[in-house]
Scaffold this active site. Structure first.
Site, PDB file in Angstrom:
ATOM      1  N   SER A   1      50.873  41.797  30.813  1.00 18.16           N
ATOM      2  CA  SER A   1      51.847  40.720  31.010  1.00 18.16           C
ATOM      3  C   SER A   1      52.783  40.591  29.823  1.00 18.16           C
ATOM      4  O   SER A   1      52.344  40.468  28.681  1.00 18.16           O
ATOM      5  CB  SER A   1      51.139  39.366  31.171  1.00 18.16           C
TER       6      SER A   1
ATOM      7  N   HIS B   1      55.165  41.313  35.733  1.00 19.72           N
ATOM      8  CA  HIS B   1      54.628  42.649  36.014  1.00 19.72           C
ATOM      9  C   HIS B   1      55.605  43.372  36.933  1.00 19.72           C
ATOM     10  O   HIS B   1      55.765  42.997  38.090  1.00 19.72           O
ATOM     11  CB  HIS B   1      53.249  42.563  36.673  1.00 19.72           C
TER      12      HIS B   1
ATOM     13  N   HIS C   1      45.633  42.716  39.386  1.00 15.47           N
ATOM     14  CA  HIS C   1      44.444  42.032  38.879  1.00 15.47           C
ATOM     15  C   HIS C   1      43.500  41.682  40.030  1.00 15.47           C
ATOM     16  O   HIS C   1      43.932  41.493  41.167  1.00 15.47           O
ATOM     17  CB  HIS C   1      44.847  40.721  38.184  1.00 15.47           C
TER      18      HIS C   1
ATOM     19  N   TYR D   1      42.168  38.871  40.508  1.00 15.14           N
ATOM     20  CA  TYR D   1      42.443  37.529  41.058  1.00 15.14           C
ATOM     21  C   TYR D   1      43.529  37.544  42.127  1.00 15.14           C
ATOM     22  O   TYR D   1      43.695  36.576  42.857  1.00 15.14           O
ATOM     23  CB  TYR D   1      42.807  36.526  39.950  1.00 15.14           C
ATOM     24  N   GLU D   2      44.290  38.648  42.228  1.00 13.79           N
ATOM     25  CA  GLU D   2      45.316  38.710  43.273  1.00 13.79           C
ATOM     26  C   GLU D   2      44.683  38.949  44.644  1.00 13.79           C
ATOM     27  O   GLU D   2      45.384  38.896  45.660  1.00 13.79           O
ATOM     28  CB  GLU D   2      46.332  39.816  42.936  1.00 13.79           C
TER      29      GLU D   2
ATOM     30  N   ALA E   1      47.797  40.980  27.654  1.00 11.02           N
ATOM     31  CA  ALA E   1      48.022  39.716  26.955  1.00 11.02           C
ATOM     32  C   ALA E   1      46.687  38.978  26.979  1.00 11.02           C
ATOM     33  O   ALA E   1      45.970  39.027  27.982  1.00 11.02           O
ATOM     34  CB  ALA E   1      49.075  38.900  27.684  1.00 11.02           C
TER      35      ALA E   1
ATOM     36  N   MET F   1      42.369  38.583  31.672  1.00 11.79           N
ATOM     37  CA  MET F   1      42.003  38.696  33.086  1.00 11.79           C
ATOM     38  C   MET F   1      42.148  40.127  33.608  1.00 11.79           C
ATOM     39  O   MET F   1      42.417  40.333  34.795  1.00 11.79           O
ATOM     40  CB  MET F   1      42.888  37.760  33.913  1.00 11.79           C
ATOM     41  N   SER F   2      41.972  41.107  32.741  1.00 12.79           N
ATOM     42  CA  SER F   2      42.210  42.495  33.185  1.00 12.79           C
ATOM     43  C   SER F   2      41.406  43.475  32.342  1.00 12.79           C
ATOM     44  O   SER F   2      40.401  43.109  31.748  1.00 12.79           O
ATOM     45  CB  SER F   2      43.706  42.816  33.050  1.00 12.79           C
TER      46      SER F   2
ATOM     47  N   ASN G   1      48.433  33.439  22.917  1.00 13.53           N
ATOM     48  CA  ASN G   1      48.192  32.004  22.703  1.00 13.53           C
ATOM     49  C   ASN G   1      46.841  31.847  22.029  1.00 13.53           C
ATOM     50  O   ASN G   1      45.992  32.731  22.106  1.00 13.53           O
ATOM     51  CB  ASN G   1      48.191  31.263  24.047  1.00 13.53           C
TER      52      ASN G   1
ATOM     53  N   HIS H   1      51.500  30.418  31.613  1.00 13.47           N
ATOM     54  CA  HIS H   1      51.928  31.816  31.798  1.00 13.47           C
ATOM     55  C   HIS H   1      53.245  32.067  31.052  1.00 13.47           C
ATOM     56  O   HIS H   1      53.473  33.160  30.535  1.00 13.47           O
ATOM     57  CB  HIS H   1      52.084  32.112  33.294  1.00 13.47           C
TER      58      HIS H   1
HETATM   59  N1  HPA Z   1      43.065  33.229  28.838  1.00 10.58           N
HETATM   60  C1  HPA Z   1      42.971  34.212  29.760  1.00 10.58           C
HETATM   61  N2  HPA Z   1      43.891  35.129  29.935  1.00 10.58           N
HETATM   62  C2  HPA Z   1      44.971  35.084  29.151  1.00 10.58           C
HETATM   63  C3  HPA Z   1      45.135  34.107  28.173  1.00 10.58           C
HETATM   64  C4  HPA Z   1      44.135  33.113  28.006  1.00 10.58           C
HETATM   65  O1  HPA Z   1      44.207  32.203  27.157  1.00 10.58           O
HETATM   66  N3  HPA Z   1      46.323  34.344  27.554  1.00 10.58           N
HETATM   67  C5  HPA Z   1      46.839  35.444  28.148  1.00 10.58           C
HETATM   68  N4  HPA Z   1      46.026  35.897  29.112  1.00 10.58           N
END
Ligand code: HPA
Length: 289
Positions: A44, A75, A97, A99-100, A127, A228-229, A252, A264
């Site tokens: 991402s 993406h 992903h 989750y999709e 990310a 998440m990947s 973050n 996001h």
């Molecule tokens: N958590 C999960 N996935 C993420 C995060 C997060 O804080 N930041 C970017 N992808």
């Protein structure tokens, strides 16, 4: 009785077959004359790396049979195959992903195709939220190991019939991230004065971000970053014998005390600072292969 039979059929349908993998592989061979050696999956906000690929052939995911389409903003959803820093690369500009709604087998189809195309290495980027308290947004973390929480609870991409042509039933994961490639990345980062963090990436399913209690648990479990990947892709790559190198862009600070929100948008924004650093390291590693 009928119900049980049809449930069984659906259950097996979620596993991609060797024939489907080879149909996707054949479709790519028909669209490029490049013979890539290194695969890159861009996370991402990190898509811009593909813009530096020279003599590129572009293939939208939607043109390929059985290929999962990315539904997430940030993406791009295409393959970029060409030359980067002296190597022929196969870049996934955007990934899909779990989750999709795709099965783990579909999420990892692109890695199977890389294997069938004869690639030797996979570089993954993502990310991630920084759980290690020393990490700040904009940092780059070399992934030295991963926590496979999704797989531990049953969703491992190697579930289902093992395709023996692709790899062993019980692959080793003790050195998932290649020690020599990690050393190269460290050396390049040092030479170019790019601070490089190191740590354990924890893969969750998402799409909700973690609660403060989730994050405190993950910290105690030894995670430095969370996303998440990546983990399913790395497992399949190792199963198939590809050497793996991975980077997390810390977008973050994970919110262990519940005082800030995670969005996001901030993930995409941080990608702008992170991309040039990852690009420099990746280019340097590619040059020294
Ligand atoms: N958590 C999960 N996935 C993420 C995060 C997060 O804080 N930041 C970017 N992808």
């Amino acid at each position: 009785m009928t119900l049980i039979v049809s449930e069984k059929k659906n259950h097996m349908d979620k596993y991609i077959t060797l024939q489907q993998i080879d149909e996707a592989t054949g479709a790519i061979r028909g669209r490029t004359s490049h013979q890539p050696r290194v695969g890159l999956i861009l996370g991402s906000g990190l898509n811009a790396l593909a813009d530096s690929v020279q003599k590129a052939d572009f293939i939208p995911f939607g043109d390929l049979p059985h290929w999962p389409r990315s539904t997430v903003p940030g993406h791009a959803g295409r393959l970029v195959i060409g030359e980067l820093a002296g190597q022929t690369v196969f870049v996934m500009q955007g990934r899909v992903h779990y989750y999709e709604g795709y099965s783990m087998s579909q999420v990892t189809l692109p890695v199977r195709v890389m294997q069938r195309l004869g690639l030797e290495m996979l570089f993954v980027t993502n990310a991630a939220g920084g759980i290690n308290p020393e990490f700040v947004p904009g940092d780059v973390m070399l992934i030295t190991d991963n926590l496979n929480l999704v797989g531990m609870s049953g969703a491992n991409p190697l579930m289902g019939p093992n395709i023996d042509e692709l790899g062993p039933r019980f692959p080793d994961m003790s050195r998932a991230y290649d020690p020599d490639l990690m050393n190269l990345a460290r050396k390049v980062a040092r030479e170019r004065n790019i601070p490089l963090r190191e740590g354990v990436y924890c893969g969750l399913s998402g799409p909700s971000f973690e609660s403060p209690a989730d994050l405190r648990f993950l910290r105690m479990a030894g995670a430095d970053a969370v996303g998440m990947s990546t983990v399913p892709e790395v497992i399949v790559a190792r199963h198939g014998g590809l050497r793996v190198l991975g980077f997390s862009g810390i977008s973050n600070k994970a919110n262990l005390d519940g005082s800030t929100l995670t969005t996001h948008e901030e993930v995409i924004e941080a990608g702008k600072v992170i991309t040039p650093k990852i690009e420099t390291i990746v280019r340097g590693v590619l040059r020294s292969l």
